[in-house]
Design a protein around this motif. Structure first.
Motif, PDB file in Angstrom:
ATOM      1  N   VAL A  13       0.846  -1.190   0.000  1.00 28.70           N
ATOM      2  CA  VAL A  13       0.000   0.000   0.000  1.00 28.70           C
ATOM      3  C   VAL A  13       0.881   1.238   0.000  1.00 28.70           C
ATOM      4  CG1 VAL A  13      -1.646   1.285   1.396  1.00 28.70           C
ATOM      5  CG2 VAL A  13      -1.899  -1.166   1.148  1.00 28.70           C
ATOM      6  N   VAL A  14       0.542   2.202  -0.847  1.00 30.27           N
ATOM      7  CA  VAL A  14       1.330   3.438  -0.935  1.00 30.27           C
ATOM      8  C   VAL A  14       0.443   4.632  -0.637  1.00 30.27           C
ATOM      9  CG1 VAL A  14       3.018   2.576  -2.582  1.00 30.27           C
ATOM     10  CG2 VAL A  14       0.930   3.608  -3.419  1.00 30.27           C
ATOM     11  N   LEU A  15       1.083   5.738  -0.300  1.00 26.63           N
ATOM     12  CA  LEU A  15       0.391   7.003  -0.060  1.00 26.63           C
ATOM     13  C   LEU A  15       0.866   8.009  -1.095  1.00 26.63           C
ATOM     14  CD1 LEU A  15       0.531   7.500   3.808  1.00 26.63           C
ATOM     15  CD2 LEU A  15      -1.397   6.788   2.444  1.00 26.63           C
ATOM     16  N   ASP A  18       4.720   9.031  -2.265  1.00 23.80           N
ATOM     17  CA  ASP A  18       5.684   7.931  -2.104  1.00 23.80           C
ATOM     18  C   ASP A  18       6.426   7.714  -3.408  1.00 23.80           C
ATOM     19  OD1 ASP A  18       3.902   5.583   0.086  1.00 23.80           O
ATOM     20  OD2 ASP A  18       4.860   7.519   0.437  1.00 23.80           O
ATOM     21  N   ARG A  49      -2.158   8.641  -5.486  1.00 27.48           N
ATOM     22  CA  ARG A  49      -3.343   8.222  -4.729  1.00 27.48           C
ATOM     23  C   ARG A  49      -2.907   7.245  -3.666  1.00 27.48           C
ATOM     24  NH1 ARG A  49      -6.646   7.348  -9.996  1.00 27.48           N
ATOM     25  NH2 ARG A  49      -7.992   9.187  -9.971  1.00 27.48           N
ATOM     26  N   SER A  50      -3.782   7.026  -2.685  1.00 23.39           N
ATOM     27  CA  SER A  50      -3.461   6.012  -1.677  1.00 23.39           C
ATOM     28  C   SER A  50      -4.112   4.715  -2.114  1.00 23.39           C
ATOM     29  CB  SER A  50      -4.007   6.435  -0.316  1.00 23.39           C
ATOM     30  OG  SER A  50      -5.402   6.408  -0.321  1.00 23.39           O
ATOM     31  N   GLY A  51      -3.421   3.613  -1.894  1.00 19.49           N
ATOM     32  CA  GLY A  51      -4.016   2.345  -2.266  1.00 19.49           C
ATOM     33  C   GLY A  51      -2.967   1.307  -2.542  1.00 19.49           C
ATOM     34  N   PRO A  52      -3.394   0.081  -2.890  1.00 20.48           N
ATOM     35  CA  PRO A  52      -2.427  -0.963  -3.191  1.00 20.48           C
ATOM     36  C   PRO A  52      -1.801  -0.747  -4.560  1.00 20.48           C
ATOM     37  CG  PRO A  52      -4.660  -1.829  -3.348  1.00 20.48           C
ATOM     38  CD  PRO A  52      -4.785  -0.397  -2.984  1.00 20.48           C
ATOM     39  N   LYS A  54      -0.071  -2.130  -7.770  1.00 16.48           N
ATOM     40  CA  LYS A  54      -0.075  -3.435  -8.435  1.00 16.48           C
ATOM     41  C   LYS A  54       0.720  -3.371  -9.722  1.00 16.48           C
ATOM     42  CE  LYS A  54      -4.196  -5.174  -6.368  1.00 16.48           C
ATOM     43  NZ  LYS A  54      -5.602  -5.448  -6.457  1.00 16.48           N
ATOM     44  N   ASP A  64      -4.704   0.451  -7.447  1.00 19.04           N
ATOM     45  CA  ASP A  64      -6.077  -0.062  -7.499  1.00 19.04           C
ATOM     46  C   ASP A  64      -6.853   0.452  -6.288  1.00 19.04           C
ATOM     47  OD1 ASP A  64      -7.350  -3.492  -7.859  1.00 19.04           O
ATOM     48  OD2 ASP A  64      -8.215  -1.535  -8.301  1.00 19.04           O
ATOM     49  N   ASN A  65      -7.224   1.749  -6.298  1.00 14.09           N
ATOM     50  CA  ASN A  65      -7.815   2.312  -5.082  1.00 14.09           C
ATOM     51  C   ASN A  65      -9.337   2.188  -5.061  1.00 14.09           C
ATOM     52  OD1 ASN A  65      -8.364   4.306  -7.018  1.00 14.09           O
ATOM     53  ND2 ASN A  65      -8.435   5.883  -5.454  1.00 14.09           N
TER      54      ASN A  65
ATOM     55  N   LEU B 115      -7.640  11.471   0.862  1.00 14.35           N
ATOM     56  CA  LEU B 115      -7.111  10.149   0.527  1.00 14.35           C
ATOM     57  C   LEU B 115      -8.260   9.172   0.282  1.00 14.35           C
ATOM     58  CD1 LEU B 115      -4.170   9.665   3.052  1.00 14.35           C
ATOM     59  CD2 LEU B 115      -4.040  10.339   0.676  1.00 14.35           C
ATOM     60  N   ILE B 119      -8.714  11.568  -4.573  1.00 15.74           N
ATOM     61  CA  ILE B 119      -8.312  12.740  -5.366  1.00 15.74           C
ATOM     62  C   ILE B 119      -6.798  12.734  -5.452  1.00 15.74           C
ATOM     63  CG2 ILE B 119      -8.222  15.260  -5.297  1.00 15.74           C
ATOM     64  CD1 ILE B 119     -11.017  15.244  -4.238  1.00 15.74           C
ATOM     65  N   THR B 124       1.005  13.843   0.957  1.00 19.98           N
ATOM     66  CA  THR B 124       0.054  13.957   2.062  1.00 19.98           C
ATOM     67  C   THR B 124       0.591  15.056   2.979  1.00 19.98           C
ATOM     68  OG1 THR B 124       1.263  12.232   3.209  1.00 19.98           O
ATOM     69  CG2 THR B 124      -0.744  11.578   2.097  1.00 19.98           C
ATOM     70  N   ARG B 199      -0.434   5.946   7.307  1.00 23.06           N
ATOM     71  CA  ARG B 199      -0.076   4.728   6.580  1.00 23.06           C
ATOM     72  C   ARG B 199      -0.804   3.520   7.185  1.00 23.06           C
ATOM     73  NH1 ARG B 199       3.713   4.374   2.740  1.00 23.06           N
ATOM     74  NH2 ARG B 199       4.451   6.458   3.215  1.00 23.06           N
ATOM     75  N   THR B 202      -4.446   3.616   6.138  1.00 28.50           N
ATOM     76  CA  THR B 202      -4.621   3.234   4.736  1.00 28.50           C
ATOM     77  C   THR B 202      -4.446   1.723   4.574  1.00 28.50           C
ATOM     78  OG1 THR B 202      -3.681   5.353   4.144  1.00 28.50           O
ATOM     79  CG2 THR B 202      -3.920   3.782   2.377  1.00 28.50           C
ATOM     80  N   GLU B 203      -3.474   1.167   5.273  1.00 28.18           N
ATOM     81  CA  GLU B 203      -3.282  -0.284   5.183  1.00 28.18           C
ATOM     82  C   GLU B 203      -4.491  -1.018   5.745  1.00 28.18           C
ATOM     83  OE1 GLU B 203       0.489  -1.030   7.016  1.00 28.18           O
ATOM     84  OE2 GLU B 203       1.574  -0.242   5.283  1.00 28.18           O
ATOM     85  N   TYR B 206      -7.269  -1.073   3.142  1.00 28.34           N
ATOM     86  CA  TYR B 206      -7.045  -1.983   2.025  1.00 28.34           C
ATOM     87  C   TYR B 206      -6.600  -3.358   2.480  1.00 28.34           C
ATOM     88  CZ  TYR B 206      -7.577   2.084  -0.915  1.00 28.34           C
ATOM     89  OH  TYR B 206      -8.089   3.185  -1.540  1.00 28.34           O
TER      90      TYR B 206
END
Lengths: 239, 212
Positions: A13-15, A18, A49-52, A54, A64-65, B115, B119, B124, B199, B202-203, B206
């Motif tokens: 997962v990234v923010l 990153d 974006r934040s999310g995994p 891939k 893939d958010n 987040l 958007i 952050t 972080r 967010t983890e 997901y």
């Protein structure tokens, strides 16, 4: 999004902000494709974006958010609601920030005599021909060979509902068995738009509601869990 | 440092929302966008940002307008506004409970809500408030009582990149240059914990993706 038979690797997962990849000059020989959620600045690729994160087997990186708001993208199939007719075009609401245009000529059998007029509030399934950030989106109900291929105005009597965008991607995944299982339980027609709108038609209203609730299961559980339990939940939703 | 907690997608009808708390301060942020915008606010090359701050009690007055302005300028530096011309991004912040850290809680809630909405952002951002007592001690995330007793109070908003640049600084009270640097340094160190918290949140959101 699935690689045609290829594997999708999850890289954590990234923010936003990153550093995802460092593109060195030695890697010039490799081809890397940056998908949604990534942007390149000089030789570093950042996540936006934040999310995994891939990566597919064809070196396509993307994030893939989970998101609800749709941003039009060229080539996607979307379910739109007719807002009004303006001159030679229909103004269609596709869920983005702007309305899309659908020309009266962009249907199969476009000559005036055979044309059926769409009224405000009716649904249409179309493909985005033009979808740039600086231009008004345009829809068409034809493919390149001028055939309808299942796109066009949707018949009356169905049920439309909204799901988050990642759920539509999961339903449309070729490796997903959810729709196949639902169609084995009851005769139905399901149209999935990439803008988060799904339209369902079946013989009885309670069947349509049960299918809607089964597809909405993907909002709260993983794909595997939903597929394993869909028969059980469908029977429950039917009553 | 006080306990941070957050619940994402708290509101079902918003594109993104976050209920964020720092100690006894709670703020609810809701983000909608990129969506339709009035013709008068339409910008040809970027998105129009609107921040609306509602206090927990009373009407929205000058203090709230000032907070909106600070939050807007912070958020503007983080969002990639040029990706969405002729649209508007609305951020609404409702102050649920306040114990002196309304600005920090609101800024952090806004970041988490952005987040959640997906958007696209450059970075952050995290807000940390500190106050300096008459004896020269720096307290991170002070309570209202501690702020009343303090000589000065400062809020810094940092970005998440390596150098942790300051996006916004808001200071109240009389601070010598050395004390100002001391506050900034303490806040910078504390901001790393806030980013680590983002972080983890967010983890958690997901975790289905990570497991499967």
């Amino acid at each position: 999004m699935s690689g045609r038979g290829g594997r999708i690797e999850s890289l954590g997962v990234v923010l936003p902000g990153d550093k995802v990849l460092q593109l060195d000059s030695e890697d010039c020989a490799k081809e890397i494709f940056l998908g949604p959620g990534l942007r390149r600045h000089e030789s570093i690729v950042y996540a936006t974006r934040s999310g995994p994160l891939k990566k597919t087997s064809q070196n396509i990186y993307y994030i893939d958010n989970y998101q609800r708001r749709y941003t039009p993208l060229q080539g996607q199939f979307v379910v739109g609601i007719v807002y009004k007719k303006k001159g030679d075009n229909y103004i269609i609401d596709i869920g983005g920030s702007e309305y899309a245009l659908l020309s009266l000529l962009c249907f199969e059998n476009a000559p005036k005599k055979a044309r059926k007029e769409m009224r405000p509030g009716e649904l249409v399934f179309g493909q985005l021909l033009v979808a740039e950030r600086d231009m008004e989106p345009e829809l068409v109900c034809l493919d390149v060979c001028n055939n309808a291929v299942g796109i066009g105005p949707l018949p009356e009597g169905g049920l439309m509902f909204t799901v988050p965008l990642h759920v539509t991607r999961e339903i449309l995944d070729p490796q997903s068995t959810l729709l196949k299982k639902l169609s084995s339980l009851v005769e139905c027609m399901v149209v999935v738009g990439s803008n988060g709108r799904v339209w369902v038609a079946a013989q009885e209203q309670r069947h349509m509601l049960a299918i809607m609730n089964c597809l909405k299961l993907l909002e709260v559980m993983t794909k595997q869990e939903a597929e394993q339990n869909v028969y059980r939940y469908f029977k429950k939703f039917l009553h | 440092m006080a306990q941070h907690a957050c619940e994402l997608s708290f509101l079902s009808r918003s594109d993104g929302s976050a209920l964020y708390s720092i100690g006894l301060n709670v703020a609810l942020a809701s983000v909608n966008g990129p969506g339709d915008v009035k013709v008068s606010n339409r910008l040809y090359n970027r998105s129009h940002l609107e921040v609306c701050y509602s206090p927990s009690t009373g009407h929205s007055m000058i203090r709230e307008r000032a907070l909106e302005s600070v939050i807007m300028r912070t958020v503007e530096q983080a969002i990639l506004v040029h990706l969405h011309p002729r649209t508007a991004i609305n951020i609404t912040i409702q102050e649920m409970q306040s114990d002196g850290l309304a600005l920090s809680a609101s800024v952090n809630a806004a970041c988490m809500a952005l987040l959640d909405a997906g958007i696209q952002m450059k970075t952050t951002f995290a807000a940390v408030t500190c106050c300096i007592t008459p004896s020269g001690t720096v307290i991170i995330d002070p309570t209202e009582a501690e702020i009343q007793e303090s000589v000065a109070e400062a809020t810094f908003v940092f970005e998440s990149s390596g150098e942790a640049s300051v996006l916004t600084a808001h200071q109240d009270g009389r601070l010598s240059y050395e004390d100002f640097k001391k506050c900034l340094h303490h806040c910078q160190v504390a901001s790393k914990d806030v980013f680590a918290f983002y972080r983890r949140m967010t983890e958690k959101k997901y975790q289905n993706e990570i497991e499967s």
